[in-house]
Design an enzyme around this catalytic site. Sequence first.
Site, PDB file in Angstrom:
ATOM      1  N   VAL A   1      -5.107  -3.380   1.134  1.00 28.89           N
ATOM      2  CA  VAL A   1      -6.055  -2.652   2.006  1.00 28.89           C
ATOM      3  C   VAL A   1      -6.863  -3.643   2.836  1.00 28.89           C
ATOM      4  CG1 VAL A   1      -7.936  -0.969   2.123  1.00 28.89           C
ATOM      5  CG2 VAL A   1      -6.243  -0.804   0.286  1.00 28.89           C
TER       6      VAL A   1
ATOM      7  N   LYS B   1       0.827  -1.233   0.000  1.00 25.89           N
ATOM      8  CA  LYS B   1       0.000   0.000   0.000  1.00 25.89           C
ATOM      9  C   LYS B   1       0.844   1.259   0.000  1.00 25.89           C
ATOM     10  CE  LYS B   1       0.485  -1.918   4.141  1.00 25.89           C
ATOM     11  NZ  LYS B   1       0.190  -3.151   4.794  1.00 25.89           N
TER      12      LYS B   1
ATOM     13  N   GLY C   1       3.648 -10.863  13.373  1.00 26.81           N
ATOM     14  CA  GLY C   1       3.734 -10.575  11.936  1.00 26.81           C
ATOM     15  C   GLY C   1       2.690  -9.588  11.444  1.00 26.81           C
TER      16      GLY C   1
ATOM     17  N   ASP D   1       0.217   4.023   7.715  1.00 30.83           N
ATOM     18  CA  ASP D   1      -0.274   2.834   7.016  1.00 30.83           C
ATOM     19  C   ASP D   1      -1.781   2.951   6.743  1.00 30.83           C
ATOM     20  OD1 ASP D   1       0.111  -0.100   6.182  1.00 30.83           O
ATOM     21  OD2 ASP D   1      -1.476  -0.253   7.677  1.00 30.83           O
TER      22      ASP D   1
ATOM     23  N   LYS E   1      -3.724   3.200   3.006  1.00 31.46           N
ATOM     24  CA  LYS E   1      -4.885   2.386   2.621  1.00 31.46           C
ATOM     25  C   LYS E   1      -6.076   3.277   2.308  1.00 31.46           C
ATOM     26  CE  LYS E   1      -3.302  -1.467   5.481  1.00 31.46           C
ATOM     27  NZ  LYS E   1      -3.202  -1.938   6.866  1.00 31.46           N
TER      28      LYS E   1
HETATM   29  N1  LIG Z   1       2.345  -8.505   7.394  1.00 33.43           N
HETATM   30  C1  LIG Z   1       1.097  -8.174   7.099  1.00 33.43           C
HETATM   31  O1  LIG Z   1       0.166  -8.461   7.846  1.00 33.43           O
HETATM   32  C2  LIG Z   1       0.796  -7.432   5.856  1.00 33.43           C
HETATM   33  C3  LIG Z   1       1.782  -6.948   5.027  1.00 33.43           C
HETATM   34  N2  LIG Z   1       1.448  -6.290   3.896  1.00 33.43           N
HETATM   35  C4  LIG Z   1       2.467  -5.812   2.987  1.00 33.43           C
HETATM   36  O2  LIG Z   1       3.116  -6.942   2.425  1.00 33.43           O
HETATM   37  C5  LIG Z   1       4.487  -6.635   2.142  1.00 33.43           C
HETATM   38  C6  LIG Z   1       5.384  -7.645   2.843  1.00 33.43           C
HETATM   39  O3  LIG Z   1       5.121  -7.557   4.229  1.00 33.43           O
HETATM   40  P1  LIG Z   1       5.727  -8.632   5.272  1.00 33.43           P
HETATM   41  O4  LIG Z   1       5.795  -9.968   4.655  1.00 33.43           O
HETATM   42  O5  LIG Z   1       4.992  -8.444   6.512  1.00 33.43           O
HETATM   43  O6  LIG Z   1       7.187  -8.046   5.442  1.00 33.43           O
HETATM   44  P2  LIG Z   1       8.512  -8.835   5.851  1.00 33.43           P
HETATM   45  O7  LIG Z   1       9.488  -7.794   6.278  1.00 33.43           O
HETATM   46  O8  LIG Z   1       8.202  -9.957   6.763  1.00 33.43           O
HETATM   47  O9  LIG Z   1       8.972  -9.476   4.466  1.00 33.43           O
HETATM   48  C7  LIG Z   1       9.546  -8.750   3.416  1.00 33.43           C
HETATM   49  C8  LIG Z   1      10.619  -9.624   2.831  1.00 33.43           C
HETATM   50  O10 LIG Z   1      11.103  -9.029   1.645  1.00 33.43           O
HETATM   51  C9  LIG Z   1      12.499  -9.212   1.623  1.00 33.43           C
HETATM   52  N3  LIG Z   1      13.129  -8.186   0.797  1.00 33.43           N
HETATM   53  C10 LIG Z   1      13.229  -6.878   1.044  1.00 33.43           C
HETATM   54  N4  LIG Z   1      13.939  -6.262   0.051  1.00 33.43           N
HETATM   55  C11 LIG Z   1      14.271  -7.237  -0.822  1.00 33.43           C
HETATM   56  C12 LIG Z   1      15.003  -7.248  -2.030  1.00 33.43           C
HETATM   57  N5  LIG Z   1      15.563  -6.144  -2.515  1.00 33.43           N
HETATM   58  N6  LIG Z   1      15.135  -8.420  -2.698  1.00 33.43           N
HETATM   59  C13 LIG Z   1      14.580  -9.540  -2.218  1.00 33.43           C
HETATM   60  N7  LIG Z   1      13.892  -9.600  -1.052  1.00 33.43           N
HETATM   61  C14 LIG Z   1      13.733  -8.456  -0.376  1.00 33.43           C
HETATM   62  C15 LIG Z   1      12.935  -9.077   3.085  1.00 33.43           C
HETATM   63  O11 LIG Z   1      14.180  -9.694   3.307  1.00 33.43           O
HETATM   64  C16 LIG Z   1      11.797  -9.782   3.801  1.00 33.43           C
HETATM   65  O12 LIG Z   1      12.049 -11.142   4.017  1.00 33.43           O
HETATM   66  C17 LIG Z   1       4.681  -5.182   2.571  1.00 33.43           C
HETATM   67  O13 LIG Z   1       4.450  -4.338   1.477  1.00 33.43           O
HETATM   68  C18 LIG Z   1       3.575  -4.994   3.611  1.00 33.43           C
HETATM   69  O14 LIG Z   1       3.177  -3.648   3.744  1.00 33.43           O
HETATM   70  C19 LIG Z   1       0.147  -6.075   3.519  1.00 33.43           C
HETATM   71  C20 LIG Z   1      -0.874  -6.527   4.300  1.00 33.43           C
HETATM   72  C21 LIG Z   1      -0.628  -7.211   5.540  1.00 33.43           C
HETATM   73  N1  LIG Z   2       0.890  -3.454   9.368  1.00 30.82           N
HETATM   74  C1  LIG Z   2      -0.383  -3.644   8.767  1.00 30.82           C
HETATM   75  C2  LIG Z   2      -0.392  -4.905   7.972  1.00 30.82           C
HETATM   76  C3  LIG Z   2      -1.534  -4.981   7.073  1.00 30.82           C
HETATM   77  O1  LIG Z   2      -1.747  -4.155   6.205  1.00 30.82           O
HETATM   78  C4  LIG Z   2      -1.452  -3.704   9.839  1.00 30.82           C
HETATM   79  O2  LIG Z   2      -1.110  -3.822  11.017  1.00 30.82           O
HETATM   80  O3  LIG Z   2      -2.631  -3.597   9.488  1.00 30.82           O
HETATM   81 NA    NA Z   3      -8.153  -6.570   1.241  1.00 29.28          NA
END
Ligand SMILES: NC(=O)C1=CN([C@@H]2O[C@H](COP(=O)(O)OP(=O)(O)OC[C@H]3O[C@@H](n4cnc5c(N)ncnc54)[C@H](O)[C@@H]3O)[C@@H](O)[C@H]2O)C=CC1
Ligand SMILES: N[C@@H](CC=O)C(=O)O
Ligand code: NA
Length: 437
Positions: A134, A107, A189, A203, A207
């Site tokens: 979102v 987002k 997480g 954040d 959204k």
């Molecule tokens: N965790 C959640 O509940 C939610 C997360 N998101 C979105 O999803 C995306 C991922 O979030 P998470 O998995 O929680 O984050 P995270 O930090 O756990 O995972 C991101 C991963 O991407 C890798 N990474 C970063 N730069 C990189 C690169 N240049 N090349 C290869 N790998 C790379 C990191 O090493 C890490 O393992 C973000 O945009 C976040 O805003 C969206 C909704 C919910």
């Molecule tokens: N950090 C965000 C992850 C989902 O978008 C949240 O807490 O809602």
């Molecule tokens: Na959604």
Amino acid sequence: MTEALRVGIAGLGTVGASVMRVLSDKAAELQRQCGRPISVTAVSARSKGRDRGVDLSGAQWFDDPVALAKTADIDVFVELMGGDEGPARDAIKAALEAGRHVVTANKALLAKHGVNLAEAAEKKGVLLNYEAAVAGGIPVIKTMREALAGNSVSRVFGIMNGTCNYILTRMEAEGLSFEDCLADAQRLGYAEADPTFDIEGNDTAHKLSILTSLAFGTKIASEDIYLEGISNISQADIRAAASLGYRIKLLGVAVRTDSGIEQRVHPTMVPTQSVIAQVHGVTNAVAIQSDILGDLLLVGPGAGGNATASAVIGDIADIAKSQPGFQHGPVFGRPAKELKPYKKAKMRSHAGGYFIRLTVHDRTGVFAAIAKRMADADISLESIVQQADSGLDSDVKTVVLVTHETTEAAVRRAVDGITKDGHLTDKAQVIRIERAE
Ligand SMILES: NC(=O)C1=CN([C@@H]2O[C@H](COP(=O)(O)OP(=O)(O)OC[C@H]3O[C@@H](n4cnc5c(N)ncnc54)[C@H](O)[C@@H]3O)[C@@H](O)[C@H]2O)C=CC1
Ligand SMILES: N[C@@H](CC=O)C(=O)O
Ligand code: NA
């Protein structure tokens, strides 16, 4: 057998690893539903050796996510790295230019570059899907983009950050400290890589800006959002809210007004009996008011690996089911080039009720001086009480005011006046009230 949809995933953290796991566990079911297998053929992550509990052996490894995005060996590029610039933006751009479909949960990136990326996708006739961006697993993008066709939306609002709602819920229910609740949200997480994005409201603003564009057909304007986070919400506020029949939630609100669109993100007092006050923990809720349907409320898991993976996989499945040569609908509900300029309503004109908590020196005349400042600003009070159990020094008291409907400008004038009078021992706490929900 119909050819598999070849998926490349960049980013194997909380969400990426969950997506890999679910695609593997549910492969047969997804194949039945989509009419073809979904196969992860390429991955990119920072560490090749890290144990993620998923089998990467069938996928080609890329150190560089941009190279993965461009490879001819994928049909869909799934961006799960995060970040509003750098590799995430470069890789999505590269994938779209190479004619690949894109799925992202990012987002922050869409709030900043969504319109340009949508133009690139529409030019190439490919999909840019972002359901997970979102309200996590809640199908709100699908709802706004597809199910509400023909509806004119007047207002969209809700709880869109799982981390903040989790923190506020546990602070109220268990009396825990802000820091302990945040640490748990990170462990589970839910939080962003930099959790200040969660707790300072950015954040939610990212959204909200996406929903605003879908709701009103305007260009995304995430910089124009009035923003306050929850980092200065204390147990004193939560207790005072409860004693008055309210609960504090971090809401994002976008509403069409006569002077433009009001977009705001801030802690909000909602009546304890209201539906939105019953949304606890990591759960999100998005309310949409529109002319044909009326009031719609979507409630569900807003963050965490599985909830987010569910939305990402829904987006991938839509691509798997789409027919070659099919003209895809526009990314933000209407062609990116036709999105209207955003006209911002002034926050000072915002009308509503207010909760104001003041810590004051216990001197004669303080109560009267506060009441006078309120009257001078034309603010009518629903209640003004001095709290008995303030837990403060004997010469410091807490005064809590609840106003009838007034304006932001009037409240700021009154609070500035009270501050200048020199009776406060601390900064005044002002929290907006939404009574209707
Ligand atoms: N965790 C959640 O509940 C939610 C997360 N998101 C979105 O999803 C995306 C991922 O979030 P998470 O998995 O929680 O984050 P995270 O930090 O756990 O995972 C991101 C991963 O991407 C890798 N990474 C970063 N730069 C990189 C690169 N240049 N090349 C290869 N790998 C790379 C990191 O090493 C890490 O393992 C973000 O945009 C976040 O805003 C969206 C909704 C919910
Ligand atoms: N950090 C965000 C992850 C989902 O978008 C949240 O807490 O809602
Ligand atoms: Na959604």
